[in-house]
Design an enzyme around this catalytic site. Structure first.
Site, short mmCIF file in Angstrom:
data_model
loop_
_atom_site.label_atom_id
_atom_site.label_comp_id
_atom_site.label_asym_id
_atom_site.label_seq_id
_atom_site.Cartn_x
_atom_site.Cartn_y
_atom_site.Cartn_z
N ILE A 154 6.18 -6.96 3.24
CA ILE A 154 6.28 -6.05 4.49
C ILE A 154 5.56 -6.42 5.61
CG2 ILE A 154 6.52 -3.65 5.32
CD1 ILE A 154 7.66 -3.01 2.47
N SER A 232 4.27 3.37 5.03
CA SER A 232 3.83 2.94 3.54
C SER A 232 4.09 4.28 2.68
CB SER A 232 2.91 2.43 3.37
OG SER A 232 2.64 1.85 2.08
N ARG A 233 2.84 4.91 2.59
CA ARG A 233 2.79 6.16 1.85
C ARG A 233 1.92 7.25 2.42
NH1 ARG A 233 6.49 4.66 -0.40
NH2 ARG A 233 6.79 4.18 -2.63
N ASP A 257 6.39 7.93 9.15
CA ASP A 257 7.42 8.00 8.46
C ASP A 257 7.25 8.56 6.96
OD1 ASP A 257 10.30 7.55 7.94
OD2 ASP A 257 9.72 6.15 6.35
N GLU A 262 4.67 15.36 1.41
CA GLU A 262 6.26 15.45 1.74
C GLU A 262 6.96 15.82 0.43
OE1 GLU A 262 7.85 11.04 1.12
OE2 GLU A 262 6.44 11.19 2.71
N HIS A 294 10.81 9.87 6.00
CA HIS A 294 10.70 8.58 4.85
C HIS A 294 12.19 7.89 5.05
CE1 HIS A 294 8.35 7.60 0.90
NE2 HIS A 294 9.19 6.55 1.36
N GLN A 295 12.40 7.38 5.93
CA GLN A 295 13.80 6.59 6.16
C GLN A 295 13.57 5.10 6.43
OE1 GLN A 295 14.61 8.99 10.07
NE2 GLN A 295 15.55 6.79 10.51
#
Length: 330
Positions: A154, A232-233, A257, A262, A294-295
């Site tokens: 990525i 990422s996270r 994101d 979450e 988170h898309q």
């Protein structure tokens, strides 16, 4: 055999059902797998979980007691799974080790450009027929410096886009990626990357060693007008420290994101209720912050690859095979 799939999005359901057609029946639930929902899986040998599942020791014990023997997680990350407990219980656990890196890399750039060019604010204004440009000025990316933390598949895809913009490339990782070096990337330590970058994008996994990689010290090291993107996270960023810096008027923009708290919140509709997470609520108030749910992975291409890998993981389990996707047994 009927497989029970948790956390299935509406767009994902027909793809998942089609992929298993002629192989197995699949029952799709929109609820996430966790302590409250694990008893639903009683009697299912195979369950499939989503990225926001909470597979702690208690959940795994509930699944095993109910007859579950295999968990097929439809994501790359597995920090949400207590693998030690899974192995002690004899559970087979698989993940998706690879899917389109372009989905996440392109979305990271979408966030970067959205905050740089104030797209959300501009769109909201024009919907009210306010066509002024005040407060919408952004910056050219060409000639500026991008810092990429994590230069795997990525990170490499993100770097290729940055090279197309004509940016200066800085990278940090445990090992150099020759493809990124060929693009002109210079590897530096984290502190130098934080201090020199105009745009910083995170592409590392969430491990004990990377938890709060972006902490108060790292944030203070960054330029006052830097742009920070995390696709990422969530646990990579100390959100409370980030809010403190935003309150001080720092950063040209932040695109997130993911969010460290979450789980149980993202992928759900809370629009009619009260969000009790004060940190997230405060984060949402800053005009230079864009938060999405988170898309980044959510493209037809990537989701299709995730589902195809899940189908293979189930087939491997039933055939007694291991693959690069097998997390348990080791």
């Amino acid at each position: 055999m009927e497989i029970l799939a948790f956390g299935v999005q509406a767009d994902e359901k027909p793809l998942l059902e089609k992929a298993f057609t002629g192989r197995h029946e699949v029952r799709c639930l929109d609820v996430f797998l966790g302590e409250d929902t694990a008893p639903i899986a009683a009697g299912y040998e195979i369950v499939s979980s989503s990225v926001n599942a909470d597979l702690n020791g208690r959940v795994l014990h509930t699944l095993a007691d109910g007859g579950t023997k295999m968990i097929a997680q439809r994501s790359t990350g597995f920090n949400n799974i207590d693998l030690d407990v899974a192995r002690r219980l004899g559970l087979t656990v698989s993940r998706v080790s690879y899917y389109s890196p372009y989905s996440v890399a392109e979305f990271a750039w979408t966030l970067a450009m959205a905050v740089n060019r104030n797209i959300v604010r501009a769109s909201n204004r024009t919907r009210d027929f306010d066509f002024r440009l005040n407060g919408l000025m952004g910056r050219d990316m060409r000639g500026r410096t991008v810092g990429v933390l994590g230069t795997g598949k990525i990170g490499e895809a993100f770097t290729r886009i940055a090279a197309g913009f004509g940016m200066n490339l800085l990278g940090w990782d445990v090992a150099e990626n020759p493809a990124c070096v060929e693009l002109g990337m210079k590897y530096v330590d984290k502190e130098a990357l934080f201090a020199l970058s105009d745009l910083i994008s995170l592409h590392v996994p969430l491990l004990d060693s990377t938890h709060h990689l972006i902490d108060a010290k790292a944030l203070r090291t960054m330029k006052d007008d830097a742009i920070l993107v995390n696709s990422s996270r969530g646990g990579l960023v100390d959100t409370e420290a980030l809010v403190a810096e935003l309150r001080a008027g720092r950063f040209a923009g932040v695109g997130l994101d993911v969010y460290e708290a979450e789980s149980g919140l993202f992928f759900t509709d809370r629009s009619l209720g009260v969000v009790e997470d004060d940190t997230l609520a405060r984060l949402m108030t800053f005009p230079n912050v864009v938060v999405t749910s988170h898309q980044a992975y959510y493209t037809h291409d990537a989701v299709g690859q995730i589902i195809d890998a899940t189908v293979r993981n189930v087939a491997d389990y039933l055939a007694g095979r291991h693959s690069e996707n097998t997390l348990s047994p080791a």
